[in-house]
Design a protein around this motif. Structure first.
Motif, PDB file in Angstrom:
ATOM      1  N   PRO A   1      35.704  10.782  24.096  1.00 37.10           N
ATOM      2  CA  PRO A   1      35.726  11.177  23.101  1.00 37.10           C
ATOM      3  C   PRO A   1      36.824  13.097  23.313  1.00 37.10           C
ATOM      4  N   ARG A   2      35.990  13.903  23.794  1.00 43.81           N
ATOM      5  CA  ARG A   2      36.206  15.066  24.051  1.00 43.81           C
ATOM      6  C   ARG A   2      37.294  14.918  25.007  1.00 43.81           C
TER       7      ARG A   2
ATOM      8  N   ALA B   1      41.077  19.408  27.192  1.00 46.51           N
ATOM      9  CA  ALA B   1      42.685  19.754  27.642  1.00 46.51           C
ATOM     10  C   ALA B   1      42.744  21.248  26.830  1.00 46.51           C
ATOM     11  N   ALA B   2      42.454  21.579  25.633  1.00 46.03           N
ATOM     12  CA  ALA B   2      42.428  21.951  24.926  1.00 46.03           C
ATOM     13  C   ALA B   2      41.717  23.618  25.586  1.00 46.03           C
ATOM     14  N   LEU B   3      40.604  23.570  25.967  1.00 40.60           N
ATOM     15  CA  LEU B   3      39.505  24.784  26.561  1.00 40.60           C
ATOM     16  C   LEU B   3      40.662  25.313  27.609  1.00 40.60           C
TER      17      LEU B   3
ATOM     18  N   VAL C   1      52.242   4.693  26.971  1.00 36.77           N
ATOM     19  CA  VAL C   1      52.302   5.863  27.297  1.00 36.77           C
ATOM     20  C   VAL C   1      52.555   7.274  27.777  1.00 36.77           C
ATOM     21  N   SER C   2      52.577   7.888  29.046  1.00 31.39           N
ATOM     22  CA  SER C   2      52.629   8.784  29.758  1.00 31.39           C
ATOM     23  C   SER C   2      53.030   9.882  28.312  1.00 31.39           C
ATOM     24  N   THR C   3      52.356  11.044  27.522  1.00 29.31           N
ATOM     25  CA  THR C   3      53.155  11.453  26.076  1.00 29.31           C
ATOM     26  C   THR C   3      53.637  12.751  26.756  1.00 29.31           C
ATOM     27  N   PRO C   4      54.265  13.779  27.112  1.00 30.43           N
ATOM     28  CA  PRO C   4      54.047  15.349  26.191  1.00 30.43           C
ATOM     29  C   PRO C   4      53.324  15.563  24.833  1.00 30.43           C
ATOM     30  N   LEU C   5      52.395  16.848  24.752  1.00 32.41           N
ATOM     31  CA  LEU C   5      52.183  16.741  23.568  1.00 32.41           C
ATOM     32  C   LEU C   5      51.800  18.435  23.243  1.00 32.41           C
TER      33      LEU C   5
ATOM     34  N   VAL D   1      46.864  18.278  20.085  1.00 29.16           N
ATOM     35  CA  VAL D   1      45.785  18.212  20.994  1.00 29.16           C
ATOM     36  C   VAL D   1      44.750  19.394  20.053  1.00 29.16           C
ATOM     37  N   ARG D   2      44.563  20.108  19.590  1.00 31.26           N
ATOM     38  CA  ARG D   2      43.549  20.262  18.256  1.00 31.26           C
ATOM     39  C   ARG D   2      42.847  19.570  17.634  1.00 31.26           C
TER      40      ARG D   2
END
Length: 294
Positions: free
Chosen positions: A140-141, A146-148, A244-248, A253-254
């Protein structure tokens, strides 16, 4: 339709034989081979961008995601005349450069596409990737982690694009100005990885041995190297959800989106709305970071 059914598609001037279009590839999602080929055609303008002019490894699931699979590096034979290949270190790789070739691979139940990090005939990296790999099946983290990392990169003046691996992890994709070597990028990766471990030792590790990572998220800066691969942006994954491997976006992300939010049955609508987020990010000049590290 019988299991031995087949038909022919005319695609971009090429003839492609499709076998067993009703074969179930993702049973829980009801995705047959015929549906999969339709979804690959939707993904093609995006997926081909990151597979073209690369050495391609695929993962084949001849009887669907809940049955045995194998990795394919050498081009399957026989192959149609329109399928191009590229030889590297005694392996004759498929050069995935067109929609007919993509659908030919899809008909062979190649469900995942893993391109090399460098272009055909070029030893230098085409981009830079950091792989955030959870030690637990459910983490869950992962978006917090990723944001960090994204914040650290931003503090260094580096623009980046997070993408779901399509499995449990997140990869940070950095378009780069060409010229740096894999070893130079590893130096930058080690510097950032060491920093985030010091900042959040409860969350990150750079421990290579999985058995010694505990529940921490592995900051993998070593996977990005010649001869290695990661899942391509926009590749399907052989997961039950057909992810699907998806760009965000970093806002997503946040908001703590989940990797399973993006799958074959909804990815087309998303891409019509967002376009290619990676292509919208300018190449980064990382040589400046290297100078500081010296």
């Amino acid at each position: 339709m019988s299991k031995s059914a087949k038909g022919t598609l005319a695609i971009d001037g090429e003839q492609l034989t499709v076998t067993n279009p009703d074969k179930m590839l993702w049973p829980e999602q009801g995705i047959t081979k015929g549906i999969f080929l339709q979804k690959l055609a939707e993904l093609a303008p995006f997926l081909l961008t990151y597979c073209r002019n690369r050495y391609l490894t695929t993962i084949r699931y001849p009887d669907g995601v809940d049955k045995p699979f194998f990795y394919q590096k050498n081009c399957p034979e026989p192959k149609p005349d329109f399928v191009k290949t590229a030889k590297h270190e005694q392996i004759n790789y498929v050069h995935l450069d067109s929609l007919p070739t993509l659908l030919w691979l899809g008909n062979l139940a190649c469900l995942e596409f893993h391109p090399s990090f460098h272009y055909i005939g070029d030893p230098l990296p085409a981009e830079w990737l950091i792989d955030l790999d959870p030690s637990r099946e459910e983490e869950p983290r992962i978006m917090e982690a990723a944001a960090l990392v994204g914040d650290v990169l931003h503090s260094l003046g580096i623009e980046s694009v997070p993408k779901t691996s399509g499995a449990t992890g997140v990869q940070i994709f950095v378009p780069i100005e060409r010229g740096l070597t894999f070893d130079q990028l590893r130096k930058i990766g080690k510097f950032i990885g060491t920093y985030v471990v010091e900042k959040r030792p409860d969350l990150f590790t750079i421990e290579r041995l999985k058995k010694d990572r505990g529940t921490k998220i592995y900051f993998d800066y070593l996977q990005h190297y010649a001869g290695k691969t990661l899942s391509a942006p926009y590749t399907p994954r052989a997961r039950k959800i057909a992810s699907v491997s998806t760009p965000l976006t970093w806002d997503e992300v946040r908001r703590d989106v989940h990797p399973t939010d993006f799958h074959l049955l909804n990815i087309g609508e998303r891409l019509r709305r967002t376009g290619d987020l990676i292509a919208q990010t300018r190449p980064q000049r990382l040589s400046v970071i290297l100078e500081h590290l010296k």
